[in-house]
Design a protein around this motif. Structure first.
Motif, PDB file in Angstrom:
ATOM      1  N   LEU A   1      -4.427  -4.399   3.757  1.00 46.56           N
ATOM      2  CA  LEU A   1      -4.999  -5.402   4.657  1.00 46.56           C
ATOM      3  C   LEU A   1      -6.488  -5.611   4.423  1.00 46.56           C
ATOM      4  N   ALA A   2      -7.192  -4.549   4.045  1.00 44.36           N
ATOM      5  CA  ALA A   2      -8.637  -4.645   3.817  1.00 44.36           C
ATOM      6  C   ALA A   2      -9.078  -3.442   2.999  1.00 44.36           C
ATOM      7  N   GLY A   3     -10.177  -3.581   2.284  1.00 40.29           N
ATOM      8  CA  GLY A   3     -10.734  -2.482   1.521  1.00 40.29           C
ATOM      9  C   GLY A   3      -9.985  -2.227   0.225  1.00 40.29           C
TER      10      GLY A   3
ATOM     11  N   TYR B   1     -13.996   5.448  -1.003  1.00 41.13           N
ATOM     12  CA  TYR B   1     -13.064   4.337  -0.758  1.00 41.13           C
ATOM     13  C   TYR B   1     -12.609   4.314   0.691  1.00 41.13           C
ATOM     14  N   LYS B   2     -12.442   3.109   1.214  1.00 38.56           N
ATOM     15  CA  LYS B   2     -11.915   2.906   2.563  1.00 38.56           C
ATOM     16  C   LYS B   2     -10.961   1.729   2.519  1.00 38.56           C
ATOM     17  N   ALA B   3      -9.866   1.850   3.262  1.00 39.12           N
ATOM     18  CA  ALA B   3      -8.893   0.761   3.288  1.00 39.12           C
ATOM     19  C   ALA B   3      -8.137   0.770   4.609  1.00 39.12           C
ATOM     20  N   SER B   4      -7.641  -0.396   4.972  1.00 40.63           N
ATOM     21  CA  SER B   4      -6.694  -0.552   6.074  1.00 40.63           C
ATOM     22  C   SER B   4      -5.382  -0.966   5.429  1.00 40.63           C
ATOM     23  N   VAL B   5      -4.319  -0.217   5.751  1.00 41.33           N
ATOM     24  CA  VAL B   5      -3.025  -0.452   5.118  1.00 41.33           C
ATOM     25  C   VAL B   5      -1.957  -0.543   6.199  1.00 41.33           C
ATOM     26  N   GLY B   6      -1.163  -1.611   6.154  1.00 43.12           N
ATOM     27  CA  GLY B   6      -0.074  -1.766   7.095  1.00 43.12           C
ATOM     28  C   GLY B   6       0.938  -0.651   6.911  1.00 43.12           C
ATOM     29  N   ILE B   7       1.610  -0.280   7.992  1.00 46.94           N
ATOM     30  CA  ILE B   7       2.639   0.746   7.896  1.00 46.94           C
ATOM     31  C   ILE B   7       3.730   0.310   6.920  1.00 46.94           C
TER      32      ILE B   7
ATOM     33  N   VAL C   1      -7.605   4.452   6.030  1.00 47.99           N
ATOM     34  CA  VAL C   1      -7.590   5.542   5.063  1.00 47.99           C
ATOM     35  C   VAL C   1      -8.952   5.659   4.395  1.00 47.99           C
ATOM     36  N   THR C   2      -9.412   6.889   4.259  1.00 45.37           N
ATOM     37  CA  THR C   2     -10.613   7.135   3.462  1.00 45.37           C
ATOM     38  C   THR C   2     -10.231   8.116   2.350  1.00 45.37           C
ATOM     39  N   TYR C   3     -10.802   7.869   1.197  1.00 41.18           N
ATOM     40  CA  TYR C   3     -10.622   8.736   0.043  1.00 41.18           C
ATOM     41  C   TYR C   3     -11.937   8.693  -0.720  1.00 41.18           C
ATOM     42  N   GLY C   4     -12.747   9.743  -0.572  1.00 42.33           N
ATOM     43  CA  GLY C   4     -14.080   9.728  -1.179  1.00 42.33           C
ATOM     44  C   GLY C   4     -14.876   8.555  -0.633  1.00 42.33           C
TER      45      GLY C   4
END
Length: 88
Positions: A45-47, A34-40, A29-32
């Motif tokens: 998970l990261a970011g 921000y970046k993240a990895s998110v489990g379903i 996911v990116t938001y501006g």
């Protein structure tokens, strides 16, 4: 990285043929800036993401759990998946 969906300024993507990096079904996911990895399943998970966007994403994943897992199963086989339409 193919796009799975986008809403409220967030872009949700999924990689093809990647199971080693986090070892569980997840989205990027990116938001501006921000970046993240998110489990379903909603695990970060990261970011990072702002709390409001993280809660929104986790709710979206819960609503679209079947579609997200179906996309994950196709992505790990290197197959194209359908986009998930955002809530209107």
């Amino acid at each position: 990285m193919p796009e799975l969906s986008r809403f409220e300024g967030m872009v949700i993507k999924m990689l093809f043929n990647v199971t080693v990096q986090h070892n569980k079904p997840h989205v990027h996911v990116t938001y501006g800036e921000y970046k993240a990895s998110v489990g379903i399943d909603g695990e970060l998970l990261a970011g990072s993401l702002p709390q409001k966007q993280f809660r929104m994403l986790v709710g979206w994943l819960a609503l679209h759990e079947e579609e997200a897992y179906a996309a994950w199963n196709k992505a790990v086989r290197g197959e194209h998946f359908d986009k998930i339409k955002p809530l209107q």
